[in-house]
Write a protein that holds these residues in place. Structure first.
Motif, PDB file in Angstrom:
ATOM      1  N   GLU A  75     -29.295 -38.416  36.732  1.00 65.26           N
ATOM      2  CA  GLU A  75     -28.518 -37.171  36.767  1.00 65.26           C
ATOM      3  C   GLU A  75     -29.324 -36.042  37.394  1.00 65.26           C
ATOM      4  O   GLU A  75     -28.808 -35.262  38.197  1.00 65.26           O
ATOM      5  CB  GLU A  75     -28.087 -36.769  35.361  1.00 65.26           C
ATOM      6  N   LEU A  76     -30.596 -35.943  37.018  1.00 66.83           N
ATOM      7  CA  LEU A  76     -31.463 -34.896  37.550  1.00 66.83           C
ATOM      8  C   LEU A  76     -31.639 -35.068  39.056  1.00 66.83           C
ATOM      9  O   LEU A  76     -31.581 -34.089  39.815  1.00 66.83           O
ATOM     10  CB  LEU A  76     -32.814 -34.921  36.834  1.00 66.83           C
ATOM     11  N   SER A  77     -31.804 -36.286  39.504  1.00 71.47           N
ATOM     12  CA  SER A  77     -31.959 -36.568  40.927  1.00 71.47           C
ATOM     13  C   SER A  77     -30.693 -36.197  41.691  1.00 71.47           C
ATOM     14  O   SER A  77     -30.757 -35.577  42.762  1.00 71.47           O
ATOM     15  CB  SER A  77     -32.274 -38.047  41.131  1.00 71.47           C
ATOM     16  N   ALA A  78     -29.531 -36.567  41.153  1.00 75.46           N
ATOM     17  CA  ALA A  78     -28.260 -36.239  41.810  1.00 75.46           C
ATOM     18  C   ALA A  78     -28.047 -34.727  41.872  1.00 75.46           C
ATOM     19  O   ALA A  78     -27.590 -34.192  42.881  1.00 75.46           O
ATOM     20  CB  ALA A  78     -27.109 -36.909  41.078  1.00 75.46           C
ATOM     21  N   VAL A  92     -33.579 -24.707  34.293  1.00 75.19           N
ATOM     22  CA  VAL A  92     -32.223 -24.352  34.737  1.00 75.19           C
ATOM     23  C   VAL A  92     -31.445 -25.622  35.074  1.00 75.19           C
ATOM     24  O   VAL A  92     -30.260 -25.747  34.745  1.00 75.19           O
ATOM     25  CB  VAL A  92     -32.281 -23.391  35.945  1.00 75.19           C
ATOM     26  N   LEU A  93     -32.113 -26.582  35.715  1.00 76.78           N
ATOM     27  CA  LEU A  93     -31.461 -27.850  36.035  1.00 76.78           C
ATOM     28  C   LEU A  93     -31.048 -28.584  34.760  1.00 76.78           C
ATOM     29  O   LEU A  93     -29.948 -29.142  34.675  1.00 76.78           O
ATOM     30  CB  LEU A  93     -32.392 -28.729  36.879  1.00 76.78           C
ATOM     31  N   GLU A  94     -31.915 -28.562  33.755  1.00 74.84           N
ATOM     32  CA  GLU A  94     -31.585 -29.210  32.485  1.00 74.84           C
ATOM     33  C   GLU A  94     -30.419 -28.511  31.786  1.00 74.84           C
ATOM     34  O   GLU A  94     -29.564 -29.161  31.177  1.00 74.84           O
ATOM     35  CB  GLU A  94     -32.814 -29.254  31.578  1.00 74.84           C
ATOM     36  N   LYS A  95     -30.366 -27.179  31.900  1.00 75.10           N
ATOM     37  CA  LYS A  95     -29.236 -26.441  31.321  1.00 75.10           C
ATOM     38  C   LYS A  95     -27.935 -26.784  32.040  1.00 75.10           C
ATOM     39  O   LYS A  95     -26.876 -26.879  31.417  1.00 75.10           O
ATOM     40  CB  LYS A  95     -29.491 -24.936  31.378  1.00 75.10           C
ATOM     41  N   LEU A  96     -28.005 -26.970  33.357  1.00 75.53           N
ATOM     42  CA  LEU A  96     -26.814 -27.366  34.114  1.00 75.53           C
ATOM     43  C   LEU A  96     -26.325 -28.749  33.690  1.00 75.53           C
ATOM     44  O   LEU A  96     -25.122 -28.978  33.533  1.00 75.53           O
ATOM     45  CB  LEU A  96     -27.098 -27.358  35.620  1.00 75.53           C
TER      46      LEU A  96
END
Length: 104
Positions: A75-78, A92-96
């Motif tokens: 998911e993080l990579s995508a 911020v990416l983890e919050k998204l």
């Protein structure tokens, strides 16, 4: 006084007594009321299914940590492919990703 009583009696005969339709006829709803009821229950079902899905996901993450880490990395990579040009911090990416899981 008698004239007022006669006038009242005439009005009482002209208009049928008011009744409570739902109490006497069961659950006959108009189309609008049925649509509102359907909308309420579909939103309630969606809310309950979302909570159930979240619970299942949490339990599966605990049962198979390796698969959970792999899914999180995918998911993080995508997400980085989509918003990579904005150079967002990891939190911020983890919050998204968390927002995605809550709303979808």
């Amino acid at each position: 006084m008698q004239r007022a009583v006669q006038s009242f009696a005439r009005l009482a005969r002209a208009q049928p007594p008011m009744t409570r339709a739902f109490a006497l006829e069961g659950t006959k709803f108009s189309e609008g009321e049925k649509a509102i009821e359907d909308l309420f229950f579909s939103k309630e079902d969606q809310r309950l299914m979302s909570k159930l899905l979240q619970k299942v996901k949490e339990q599966s993450d605990l049962a198979d940590r390796h698969a959970a880490e792999g899914a999180k990395a995918a998911e993080l990579s995508a997400l980085k492919q989509i918003v990579g040009k904005y150079d967002l911090p990891k939190d911020v990416l983890e919050k998204l990703i968390k927002w995605k899981h809550v709303h979808y």
